[in-house]
Write an enzyme that holds these catalytic residues in place. Sequence first.
Site, mmCIF file in Angstrom:
data_model
loop_
_atom_site.group_PDB
_atom_site.id
_atom_site.type_symbol
_atom_site.label_atom_id
_atom_site.label_comp_id
_atom_site.label_asym_id
_atom_site.label_seq_id
_atom_site.Cartn_x
_atom_site.Cartn_y
_atom_site.Cartn_z
ATOM 1 N N ASP A 1 3.628 1.653 -7.299
ATOM 2 C CA ASP A 1 4.138 0.460 -6.609
ATOM 3 C C ASP A 1 3.062 -0.038 -5.662
ATOM 4 O O ASP A 1 2.058 0.631 -5.440
ATOM 5 C CB ASP A 1 5.409 0.793 -5.815
ATOM 6 C CG ASP A 1 5.159 1.895 -4.792
ATOM 7 O OD1 ASP A 1 5.321 3.070 -5.139
ATOM 8 O OD2 ASP A 1 4.776 1.586 -3.657
ATOM 9 N N GLU B 1 7.872 14.108 -12.099
ATOM 10 C CA GLU B 1 6.421 13.957 -12.208
ATOM 11 C C GLU B 1 5.801 15.087 -13.018
ATOM 12 O O GLU B 1 4.679 14.999 -13.467
ATOM 13 C CB GLU B 1 5.783 13.940 -10.805
ATOM 14 C CG GLU B 1 6.112 12.692 -10.024
ATOM 15 C CD GLU B 1 5.702 12.785 -8.553
ATOM 16 O OE1 GLU B 1 5.418 11.748 -7.971
ATOM 17 O OE2 GLU B 1 5.682 13.898 -7.991
HETATM 18 N N1 SAH Z 1 12.744 5.656 -2.739
HETATM 19 C C1 SAH Z 1 12.421 5.870 -4.136
HETATM 20 C C2 SAH Z 1 11.369 6.891 -4.328
HETATM 21 C C3 SAH Z 1 10.424 7.081 -3.248
HETATM 22 S S1 SAH Z 1 9.059 7.711 -3.945
HETATM 23 C C4 SAH Z 1 13.630 6.246 -4.931
HETATM 24 O O1 SAH Z 1 14.710 5.856 -4.561
HETATM 25 O O2 SAH Z 1 13.517 6.944 -5.928
HETATM 26 C C5 SAH Z 1 8.563 8.872 -2.818
HETATM 27 C C6 SAH Z 1 7.595 9.775 -3.465
HETATM 28 O O3 SAH Z 1 6.570 9.043 -4.128
HETATM 29 C C7 SAH Z 1 6.941 10.600 -2.431
HETATM 30 O O4 SAH Z 1 6.789 11.888 -2.978
HETATM 31 C C8 SAH Z 1 5.591 9.896 -2.182
HETATM 32 O O5 SAH Z 1 4.550 10.833 -2.152
HETATM 33 C C9 SAH Z 1 5.385 8.936 -3.344
HETATM 34 N N2 SAH Z 1 5.269 7.501 -3.040
HETATM 35 C C10 SAH Z 1 5.243 6.547 -4.011
HETATM 36 N N3 SAH Z 1 5.141 5.317 -3.474
HETATM 37 C C11 SAH Z 1 5.114 5.475 -2.124
HETATM 38 C C12 SAH Z 1 5.063 4.555 -1.025
HETATM 39 N N4 SAH Z 1 5.017 3.235 -1.213
HETATM 40 N N5 SAH Z 1 5.069 5.070 0.231
HETATM 41 C C13 SAH Z 1 5.128 6.402 0.421
HETATM 42 N N6 SAH Z 1 5.208 7.310 -0.574
HETATM 43 C C14 SAH Z 1 5.203 6.878 -1.845
#
Ligand code: SAH
Length: 245
Positions: free
Chosen positions: A214, A11
């Site tokens: 998302d 990011e």
């Molecule tokens: N599971 C995914 C990434 C998760 S993103 C992977 O495999 O890469 C998690 C990060 O993005 C956290 O830092 C959070 O702050 C943010 N985030 C983005 N979308 C989110 C959601 N739907 N729920 C919670 N956090 C989310």
Amino acid sequence: MIGLVSAMPEEMQSLLNELQISKTLEKGKRTYYQGTIFNQDVVLVFSRWGKVAAAATVTQLINSFAISEIIFSGVAGAIDSKLNIGDIVLGTELIQHDIDASPLYPSLEIPLLGITSFKTKNTTNLEIATQQFLKNYNYYFNKKTLENFDINKTPKLEKGTIVSGDQFVNSSEKIKEIQKLVPQSLCVEMEGAAVAQVCYEYEIPFQIIRIISDKADDNSHIDFPKFANEVAGKYTLGILEKYLS
Ligand code: SAH
């Protein structure tokens, strides 16, 4: 000195590329990059995911550097259906959707602080910077990158409530639960309200920008590191360039 914090390295990679680093500090498995960017003294750090990681990082940041304000940027899942992937949320209040010490305290209230939400103040300049960024949006991206992430319309800025919890939200049931608790929620993420609490307790001004990556639902299938790197990081760079210059 301004503290710039993100949860994932992707990011902030674009910002880090532009930073003239003068010093780095390694503490508690984090690297704090001190330097100048767009003629401003800043410290950049990746907090990692979750409330504990974010709170620990920001506490160290405040105690190790003369921080005058903190800006958090990153990605988030949409809760309000008016938000699309690529839209930007400027936080006006932050709530920890998973804190519940009832019946000792009302659910959502932070024990002993007596408050439920952390308000951000003086966000006008960041809002202006974001609007300027959105006006020149096409300068930062080629059309194909955007189409790859289903960004078809020109993104918009919304101001409002961001909720945080130690959970990646990816079901419509969980979205409904959050909406029941905090009806005004715009988006959900995993750090913002923790950073807001630390800043509140240390009396450091705090602002937050989240880019919708998302829809927090069952079919959120995007490639996160790629989105963070190719899209969110460039948003952060573009917005902060306008804000800091
Ligand atoms: N599971 C995914 C990434 C998760 S993103 C992977 O495999 O890469 C998690 C990060 O993005 C956290 O830092 C959070 O702050 C943010 N985030 C983005 N979308 C989110 C959601 N739907 N729920 C919670 N956090 C989310």
